[in-house]
Design a protein around this motif. Structure first.
Motif, PDB file in Angstrom:
ATOM      1  N   GLU A   2       0.795  -1.216   0.000  1.00  0.00           N
ATOM      2  CA  GLU A   2       0.000   0.000   0.000  1.00  0.00           C
ATOM      3  C   GLU A   2       0.834   1.276   0.000  1.00  0.00           C
ATOM      4  O   GLU A   2       0.352   2.321  -0.420  1.00  0.00           O
ATOM      5  CB  GLU A   2      -0.991  -0.001   1.163  1.00  0.00           C
ATOM      6  N   THR A   5       4.803   3.539  -4.254  1.00  0.00           N
ATOM      7  CA  THR A   5       4.407   4.667  -5.096  1.00  0.00           C
ATOM      8  C   THR A   5       4.919   4.460  -6.519  1.00  0.00           C
ATOM      9  O   THR A   5       5.759   3.598  -6.779  1.00  0.00           O
ATOM     10  CB  THR A   5       4.976   5.979  -4.545  1.00  0.00           C
ATOM     11  N   PHE A   6       4.432   5.304  -7.413  1.00  0.00           N
ATOM     12  CA  PHE A   6       4.923   5.264  -8.785  1.00  0.00           C
ATOM     13  C   PHE A   6       6.422   5.554  -8.825  1.00  0.00           C
ATOM     14  O   PHE A   6       7.163   4.946  -9.585  1.00  0.00           O
ATOM     15  CB  PHE A   6       4.171   6.250  -9.676  1.00  0.00           C
ATOM     16  N   LYS A  63       2.791   5.397 -16.070  1.00  0.00           N
ATOM     17  CA  LYS A  63       2.280   6.230 -14.971  1.00  0.00           C
ATOM     18  C   LYS A  63       0.756   6.291 -14.982  1.00  0.00           C
ATOM     19  O   LYS A  63       0.117   6.267 -13.934  1.00  0.00           O
ATOM     20  CB  LYS A  63       2.870   7.636 -15.072  1.00  0.00           C
ATOM     21  N   GLU A  64       0.150   6.339 -16.163  1.00  0.00           N
ATOM     22  CA  GLU A  64      -1.313   6.345 -16.276  1.00  0.00           C
ATOM     23  C   GLU A  64      -1.916   5.039 -15.770  1.00  0.00           C
ATOM     24  O   GLU A  64      -2.993   5.025 -15.180  1.00  0.00           O
ATOM     25  CB  GLU A  64      -1.737   6.562 -17.727  1.00  0.00           C
ATOM     26  N   PRO A  67      -2.175   3.521 -11.095  1.00  0.00           N
ATOM     27  CA  PRO A  67      -3.240   3.459 -10.082  1.00  0.00           C
ATOM     28  C   PRO A  67      -4.138   2.219 -10.188  1.00  0.00           C
ATOM     29  O   PRO A  67      -4.763   1.819  -9.208  1.00  0.00           O
ATOM     30  CB  PRO A  67      -4.056   4.733 -10.335  1.00  0.00           C
ATOM     31  N   ASP A  68      -4.211   1.605 -11.360  1.00  0.00           N
ATOM     32  CA  ASP A  68      -5.071   0.440 -11.554  1.00  0.00           C
ATOM     33  C   ASP A  68      -4.323  -0.889 -11.507  1.00  0.00           C
ATOM     34  O   ASP A  68      -4.928  -1.943 -11.701  1.00  0.00           O
ATOM     35  CB  ASP A  68      -5.810   0.566 -12.893  1.00  0.00           C
ATOM     36  N   GLU A  70      -2.626  -4.046  -9.790  1.00  0.00           N
ATOM     37  CA  GLU A  70      -2.878  -4.795  -8.560  1.00  0.00           C
ATOM     38  C   GLU A  70      -1.823  -5.880  -8.408  1.00  0.00           C
ATOM     39  O   GLU A  70      -1.176  -6.275  -9.377  1.00  0.00           O
ATOM     40  CB  GLU A  70      -4.262  -5.451  -8.622  1.00  0.00           C
TER      41      GLU A  70
END
Length: 84
Positions: A2, A5-6, A63-64, A67-68, A70
């Motif tokens: 969690e 980060t990127f 980078k886009e 966030p998705d 997993e």
């Protein structure tokens, strides 16, 4: 992961790690192939969501997608070339 980060992922890619992740129900490995050039290789196949076996991505696209992503894992080394 969690707190991953990127920026952490970008440094891992820059340092030669392979990044394994799930994106839209498919499992991939991502690794750096040249400056601002990353290769995404499909490891699993979901017949309900067919994807190209291999893609070349820019850092902007990675980078886009971040966030998705997993189930992110990273490993040292380069994937076997003959399987690409």
């Amino acid at each position: 992961m969690e707190n991953y980060t990127f920026e952490d992922m970008w440094l891992d890619l820059k340092n030669g790690y392979q990044i394994y992740y799930t994106y839209v129900r498919n499992r991939y490995v991502l690794f750096k192939t040249a400056e601002n050039c990353y290769t995404q290789k499909l490891l699993s196949d979901n017949p309900k969501n067919p994807q190209p076996r291999m893609s070349v991505l820019t850092l902007k696209r990675v980078k886009e997608m971040f966030p998705d992503m997993e189930d992110i894992e990273y490993k040292v080394g380069i994937p076997e070339i003959e399987n690409l």
